[in-house]
Design a protein around this motif. Structure first.
Motif, PDB file in Angstrom:
ATOM      1  N   GLY A 445     -38.540  22.186  14.126  1.00  0.00           N
ATOM      2  CA  GLY A 445     -37.438  21.549  14.476  1.00  0.00           C
ATOM      3  C   GLY A 445     -36.169  22.283  14.630  1.00  0.00           C
ATOM      4  O   GLY A 445     -36.322  23.597  13.842  1.00  0.00           O
ATOM      5  N   LEU A 446     -35.183  22.004  15.226  1.00  0.00           N
ATOM      6  CA  LEU A 446     -33.846  22.367  15.448  1.00  0.00           C
ATOM      7  C   LEU A 446     -32.854  21.157  15.130  1.00  0.00           C
ATOM      8  O   LEU A 446     -32.866  20.328  16.063  1.00  0.00           O
ATOM      9  N   GLY A 447     -31.922  21.361  14.109  1.00  0.00           N
ATOM     10  CA  GLY A 447     -30.985  20.173  14.055  1.00  0.00           C
ATOM     11  C   GLY A 447     -31.693  19.301  13.168  1.00  0.00           C
ATOM     12  O   GLY A 447     -32.959  19.165  12.674  1.00  0.00           O
ATOM     13  N   TYR A 448     -31.005  17.998  13.084  1.00  0.00           N
ATOM     14  CA  TYR A 448     -31.283  16.945  12.060  1.00  0.00           C
ATOM     15  C   TYR A 448     -31.250  15.713  12.836  1.00  0.00           C
ATOM     16  O   TYR A 448     -30.338  15.363  13.848  1.00  0.00           O
ATOM     17  N   GLU A 449     -32.267  14.612  12.658  1.00  0.00           N
ATOM     18  CA  GLU A 449     -32.005  13.224  13.077  1.00  0.00           C
ATOM     19  C   GLU A 449     -31.844  12.183  12.058  1.00  0.00           C
ATOM     20  O   GLU A 449     -32.531  12.373  10.717  1.00  0.00           O
ATOM     21  N   GLY A 450     -31.106  11.223  12.044  1.00  0.00           N
ATOM     22  CA  GLY A 450     -30.868  10.308  11.082  1.00  0.00           C
ATOM     23  C   GLY A 450     -29.754  10.848  10.039  1.00  0.00           C
ATOM     24  O   GLY A 450     -29.443  11.798   9.844  1.00  0.00           O
ATOM     25  N   GLY A 451     -29.171   9.837   9.286  1.00  0.00           N
ATOM     26  CA  GLY A 451     -28.153  10.038   8.413  1.00  0.00           C
ATOM     27  C   GLY A 451     -26.879  10.548   8.910  1.00  0.00           C
ATOM     28  O   GLY A 451     -26.777  10.614  10.265  1.00  0.00           O
ATOM     29  N   LEU A 452     -26.016  11.040   8.064  1.00  0.00           N
ATOM     30  CA  LEU A 452     -24.777  11.448   8.610  1.00  0.00           C
ATOM     31  C   LEU A 452     -24.819  12.724   9.459  1.00  0.00           C
ATOM     32  O   LEU A 452     -24.169  12.837  10.444  1.00  0.00           O
TER      33      LEU A 452
END
Length: 471
Positions: A445-452
């Motif tokens: 992956g690249l980056g994040y999903e969910g949360g702040l």
């Protein structure tokens, strides 16, 4: 047979043609999905672009619409969940949970308080602050394994942050997403939410469209790389949640009777069609046979069937391509000397079913171990030295999730911290903490999903400097 339309600029539209969608348990047609033309994809993006300014300027309207979306999903949960089961294959009790989770996500963001401006300086001469601004048009491209919740996990924060969205579901499970568009047609202002369906060409057109500013995608590594390349010329923002080949390490002090059921479902929930399911199981040699026996016993009593049958525990694989891939991986493992302890084949009758399969006798260098199978097959690999198990777990281009199973919690935590995984667990797997970001290392992956952190991906920073006049 029902035909499901596109949602473009607040109106439902037929496509240039209809694509039939099959029930993976019966191989019979469930319904027909409108396929968007190039002109319709352009129209959807232009509608989102035109709606952006008004939507971004009204945070209270955004909250109200998100709360209403949650209510609409709850009112229509049965029909939506049944459609997911029919086109994707998962048992109804799980798809009802999926719709409930999507409604809860809309509710969460309806009440979510985004951090305010960060004040760097504020005195008689100057004020300096860090603020966030929405990006514009977001393209949300989603997979077939858990179609509605994975879309809403993108939609809700993107819309809350002030963006507008063009969503594109997988061509294998488009119906539930198109039905979602029909249900939400009057919830959001025209153009704020658009849904277009079709094959990979639609996704590629979105990824290269000059008015799309952010692409959020969940799916395969291969498709993620293509989207990355397509976005490069325009330097679009990207969030990519890609595949995984999650390892679980069972240490010599683990309690097999206590953990076998949880381990089994960590690998086989949704017939293994979960990006961060257990896909490689490393077991200390002293517990290897007892755990094999426990997993085989659970596999052999697992009930396969249609998702709408209340007795079903595992449904089929979602499409024939995935079934054929799983069959090919098992056949290749046999050629490399694998021992098949349970399952190993497709049951007689219609549908893309594959019996839950426990495999041993193979290791690194065999495709079933090295690659993401995304199906109901689990290779179990013995180890004698935990350092070697850690090395094997990390010797992968993937790094989404990993888990450690032990009675010694402190030791389990120490080992989990050494695993190359964005999601790490001790004595559990698949559990996602509300408010936590979800992302992977390396190819996962690249980056994040969910949360702040995931929320902030849907905005750009602006540093605002103000000089106060001298009085």
């Amino acid at each position: 047979m029902t035909h499901y339309a596109l949602l473009i600029d607040g109106q439902l539209h037929p496509g240039k043609q209809d694509d039939e969608v099959l029930d993976p348990a019966t191989e019979q047609v469930v319904g027909y999905a409108a396929r968007a033309s190039q002109a319709q994809v352009d129209a959807a993006v232009n509608a989102a672009h035109n709606a952006f300014t008004g939507w971004a300027a009204n945070p209270q309207a955004r909250r109200t619409a998100l709360a209403l979306a949650a209510s609409v999903l709850r009112e229509n949960s049965q029909s939506l969940a049944e459609l997911i089961s029919r086109e994707q294959g998962r048992p109804l009790r799980f798809t009802l949970g999926e719709v409930a989770g999507a409604a809860a996500t809309f509710d969460y963001y309806a009440h979510f308080e985004a951090p305010g401006a960060e004040i760097l300086r504020d005195d008689e001469q100057r004020r300096a602050s860090i603020e966030r601004r929405p990006l514009g048009v977001v393209a949300a491209i989603t997979p077939w394994n858990v179609p509605i919740i994975l879309l809403v996990l993108k939609l809700a924060p993107a819309l809350h942050a002030g963006n507008t969205v063009v969503a594109k579901p997988s061509e294998h499970t488009p119906l539930s997403t198109l039905l979602l568009g029909q249900l939400l047609k009057d919830v959001f202002p025209a153009g704020v939410l658009n849904i277009v369906a079709g094959d990979g060409e639609v996704g590629e057109q979105l990824s290269s469209h000059p008015l799309v500013r952010h692409i959020t995608f969940t799916g395969s590594v291969a498709t993620g790389k293509r989207l990355y390349a397509g976005a490069a010329s325009d330097l679009k923002r990207l969030t990519l949640e890609l595949g995984g080949n999650d390892a679980a390490l069972v240490l010599e002090d683990a309690d097999i009777p206590a953990i076998a059921e949880t381990l089994f479902w960590g690998a086989f929930w949704n017939s293994g069609q979960v990006c961060f399911a257990i896909k490689r199981l490393y077991v200390h040699e002293s517990l290897f046979q007892p755990l094999i026996d426990a997993l085989v016993a659970r596999a052999e009593k697992t009930r396969l069937g249609h998702g709408l049958d209340a007795q079903t525990e595992l449904g089929p694989l979602t499409n024939r391509q995935q079934l054929e891939r799983v069959k090919a991986l098992v056949a290749d493992a046999r050629k490399h000397g694998a021992v098949i302890h349970s399952g190993g084949d497709q049951p007689e009758g219609p549908g893309y079913f594959f019996a839950p399969t426990i495999v041993s006798g193979i290791g690194a260098g065999v495709a079933l171990v090295d690659e993401e199978q995304f199906g109901p097959v689990l290779p179990v690999i013995p180890f004698s030295d935990v350092e070697d198990a850690i090395r094997q777990a990390n010797a992968s281009p993937y790094g989404l999730g990993a888990s450690v199973w032990t009675r010694d919690i402190a030791r389990g935590e120490a080992i989990a911290r050494r695993l190359d995984a964005g999601l790490a667990w001790v004595n559990q797997h698949l559990e996602v903490q509300p408010g936590a970001p979800k992302g992977g290392y390396k190819w996962s992956g690249l980056g994040y999903e969910g949360g702040l952190r995931g929320y902030e991906a849907f905005s750009d920073l602006q540093v605002l400097n103000v000089a106060r006049p001298v009085v």
